[in-house]
Enzyme design. Structure first.
Site, PDB file in Angstrom:
ATOM      1  CB  SER A 163      -0.911   0.011   1.238  1.00  0.00           C
ATOM      2  OG  SER A 163      -1.561   1.259   1.370  1.00  0.00           O
ATOM      3  CD  GLN A 187      -3.163   4.824  -0.897  1.00  0.00           C
ATOM      4  OE1 GLN A 187      -2.550   3.760  -0.947  1.00  0.00           O
ATOM      5  NE2 GLN A 187      -4.090   5.153  -1.768  1.00  0.00           N
ATOM      6  CG  ASP A 199      -6.245   4.319  -6.455  1.00  0.00           C
ATOM      7  OD1 ASP A 199      -6.871   3.610  -5.646  1.00  0.00           O
ATOM      8  OD2 ASP A 199      -5.390   5.144  -6.100  1.00  0.00           O
ATOM      9  CE  LYS A 226      -7.149   1.237  -2.911  1.00  0.00           C
ATOM     10  NZ  LYS A 226      -6.075   2.239  -2.725  1.00  0.00           N
ATOM     11  NE  ARG A 241     -12.440   2.713  -5.240  1.00  0.00           N
ATOM     12  CZ  ARG A 241     -11.439   3.573  -5.149  1.00  0.00           C
ATOM     13  NH1 ARG A 241     -10.203   3.178  -5.431  1.00  0.00           N
ATOM     14  NH2 ARG A 241     -11.653   4.819  -4.787  1.00  0.00           N
ATOM     15  NE  ARG A 252      -9.308   6.442  -7.331  1.00  0.00           N
ATOM     16  CZ  ARG A 252      -8.631   7.462  -7.853  1.00  0.00           C
ATOM     17  NH1 ARG A 252      -8.843   7.807  -9.119  1.00  0.00           N
ATOM     18  NH2 ARG A 252      -7.764   8.136  -7.132  1.00  0.00           N
TER      19      ARG A 252
END
Length: 280
Positions: A5, A7, A158, A185, A189, A235
């Site tokens: 990840s 992030q 993403d 997320k 997703r 998204r």
């Protein structure tokens, strides 16, 4: 890190930098490196070594000692992905997207779409604040399904919702696996993408860690009264609005206010390119 990840990696690097501590982070897969590049641009010292199929990122406690009066943020590749796919699945499109960041840890979707027979050119490559930037030319293409390599998944995590839209209009099966991170997320997703594909009539199979999509380059959405939930995920919302360009009767996507979090002029820009999006 048990799950690759960018992030989490960035948070740890910035925390160590603030605390003036050394840190080494081990990732099972190579993730985007914008934070590392920014730290090095300002005189910090971050190194990356690949060893035994793992990536070791090390930050020394050296202070950032370079003074730059400007830091230019490259155009967001994830935002450009919606325009790229919209052009690929449209008829007779030829679009030039300028000043897009093409950092190799971020722009893996270009590789995937080219493998799918996408007509994409990278022009005017240059370096800007320690990031690679270029213009991207995209033309309408007859796409084909592929098995997406697992090594590229962290790079395109993403972009998988909009890749799923491209796959819906590509001939044959597109297989996306090793993407379990998508379940945690802004929404789940994988589930959100699957729900939307079912609504527009795309044959697919949801997997625990991915999705298989059976597309058709001649597919045209002819169902009526399609209403898709974005699950408050920008998204998902933008991906299915792009899909609506291939709809006879249009698609309604609920809860699109979230789009403004990442792409505030999405609707205006898409309409300037020939789309027909409106807020109701």
């Amino acid at each position: 890190m048990p799950i690759a990840s960018a992030q989490v990696k960035s948070s740890l690097l910035l925390a160590a930098l603030t605390a003036k501590k050394n840190i080494t982070i081990v990732e099972g897969k190579y993730t985007r490196d914008h934070t590392e590049r920014m730290i090095n641009y300002f005189g910090g010292r971050v190194s990356s070594i690949n060893k035994e199929s793992k990536n070791y990122i090390s930050l020394s406690d050296k202070s950032m000692d370079k003074e730059h009066s400007n830091y230019i943020v490259a155009g967001d590749f994830s935002s450009s992905a919606f325009i790229i796919v919209a052009a690929l699945i449209s008829n007779e499109a030829d679009i030039l997207i300028k000043n897009v960041g093409i950092n190799e840890t971020r722009s893996g979707l270009i590789y995937v779409l080219k493998e799918m027979n996408g007509d994409i050119q990278i022009l005017n490559k240059r370096n800007q604040s320690n990031e690679e930037v270029a213009d991207i030319r995209v033309r309408s293409s007859k796409l084909k399904g592929i098995e997406v390599p697992t090594w590229v998944i962290p790079n395109i995590i993403d972009e998988i919702p909009i890749l799923s839209i491209a796959a819906s209009f590509a001939d044959g099966k597109t297989s996306i696996k090793d993407a379990k991170e998508l379940r945690v997320k802004e929404s789940d997703r994988l589930q959100a993408t699957s729900d939307g594909l079912s609504k527009i009539g795309v044959h697919h199979k949801q997997l625990e860690d991915g999705i298989e999509i059976y597309g058709d380059s001649n597919f045209f959405i002819d169902r009526e009264n399609i209403i898709i939930s974005s699950y408050d995920d920008h998204r998902i919302a933008m991906s299915f609005l792009v899909a609506g360009m291939k709809s006879q009767n249009g698609i309604k996507v609920k809860d699109c206010e979230n789009i403004k979090t990442s792409f505030p002029n999405f609707i205006e820009l898409m309409n300037n390119l020939g789309g027909n999006l409106c807020e109701i």
